[in-house]
Enzyme design. Structure first.
Site, PDB file in Angstrom:
ATOM      1  N   SER A  89       4.004  -9.158 -50.584  1.00  0.00           N
ATOM      2  CA  SER A  89       3.935 -10.468 -49.947  1.00  0.00           C
ATOM      3  C   SER A  89       3.144 -11.373 -50.861  1.00  0.00           C
ATOM      4  O   SER A  89       2.354 -10.905 -51.684  1.00  0.00           O
ATOM      5  CB  SER A  89       3.231 -10.348 -48.591  1.00  0.00           C
ATOM      6  OG  SER A  89       2.889 -11.620 -48.088  1.00  0.00           O
ATOM      7  N   TYR A 102      -4.275  -7.633 -43.387  1.00  0.00           N
ATOM      8  CA  TYR A 102      -2.945  -7.736 -43.983  1.00  0.00           C
ATOM      9  C   TYR A 102      -3.070  -8.001 -45.478  1.00  0.00           C
ATOM     10  O   TYR A 102      -2.398  -7.366 -46.294  1.00  0.00           O
ATOM     11  CB  TYR A 102      -2.130  -8.837 -43.299  1.00  0.00           C
ATOM     12  CG  TYR A 102      -0.735  -8.977 -43.837  1.00  0.00           C
ATOM     13  CD1 TYR A 102       0.214  -7.977 -43.623  1.00  0.00           C
ATOM     14  CD2 TYR A 102      -0.346 -10.096 -44.558  1.00  0.00           C
ATOM     15  CE1 TYR A 102       1.508  -8.091 -44.124  1.00  0.00           C
ATOM     16  CE2 TYR A 102       0.936 -10.224 -45.054  1.00  0.00           C
ATOM     17  CZ  TYR A 102       1.855  -9.225 -44.838  1.00  0.00           C
ATOM     18  OH  TYR A 102       3.128  -9.352 -45.334  1.00  0.00           O
TER      19      TYR A 102
END
Length: 194
Positions: A89, A102
């Protein structure tokens, strides 16, 4: 097949089944992910552990199970190269408020990818990371709607969000390059609507 990749035995069984079905393994795409947003203070530690298990432990299990098959394909397969694409990501490069754990998992995916690339590149296994930003998938479906909505609503209002097909296009681009061309890192970003 369905497999819980946080369970090493299931990850190994999934890889073995793929090899038996196709006869060899030329590419591994690690695309499992779980995105749980929220502040560190007051967060649900069980959710952190689940996210770490999926995003990091699952990646390690599948890579460990697939690597011997990929090395064999690079040595004796018709392509004379094999590929590993780890989907990370943009959060693996940029830290944002509310994305703490995250971010931790995606920074870990990026670091692992770079380390693995150095380990196996001389054996003709290309290792790369695909870093999408602003993707609308089931990845965020486990989030508390109040937290996710408040954090990313402005993004959705101003941006044409990427789809799973956009990610698939990025993966295809990475693994269909000529044998001696390698893409270590590919960012795919959404475009502004305006």
């Amino acid at each position: 097949m369905e497999a819980d990749i946080t369970d090493r035995t299931q990850a190994e069984a999934a890889v073995q089944q793929a090899v038996e079905h196709f006869g060899r393994l030329d590419a591994l795409v690690n695309n499992a992910g779980l995105m749980l947003l929220g502040p560190v203070v007051g967060a649900d530690v069980d959710e952190w552990e689940r996210m770490l298990a999926v995003n990091v432990q699952g990646l390690l299990h599948t890579t460990h199970a697939a690597l011997p098959h990929l090395l064999k394909a690079a040595e004796a397969g018709p392509r004379k190269v094999a590929d590993i694409v780890n989907i990370s990501s943009i959060a693996g490069r940029v830290a944002w408020n509310g994305y703490g754990v995250y971010n931790l998992t995606k920074f870990g995916v990026n670091g692992f990818t770079e380390s693995l690339r150095q380990e196996v590149t001389q054996r003709h296994v290309r290792v790369g990371v695909l870093e999408p930003g602003g993707v609308d998938t089931e990845l965020g479906s486990h989030n508390n709607p109040e937290i996710q909505g408040a954090m990313i609503a402005p993004f959705y209002e101003t941006t044409e969000v990427l789809t799973p097909d956009d990610i698939a296009d990025g993966v295809a681009y990475m693994v269909t390059r000529p044998r001696h061309a390698s893409i270590g890192e590919l960012w795919i970003m959404p475009t502004d609507q305006a």
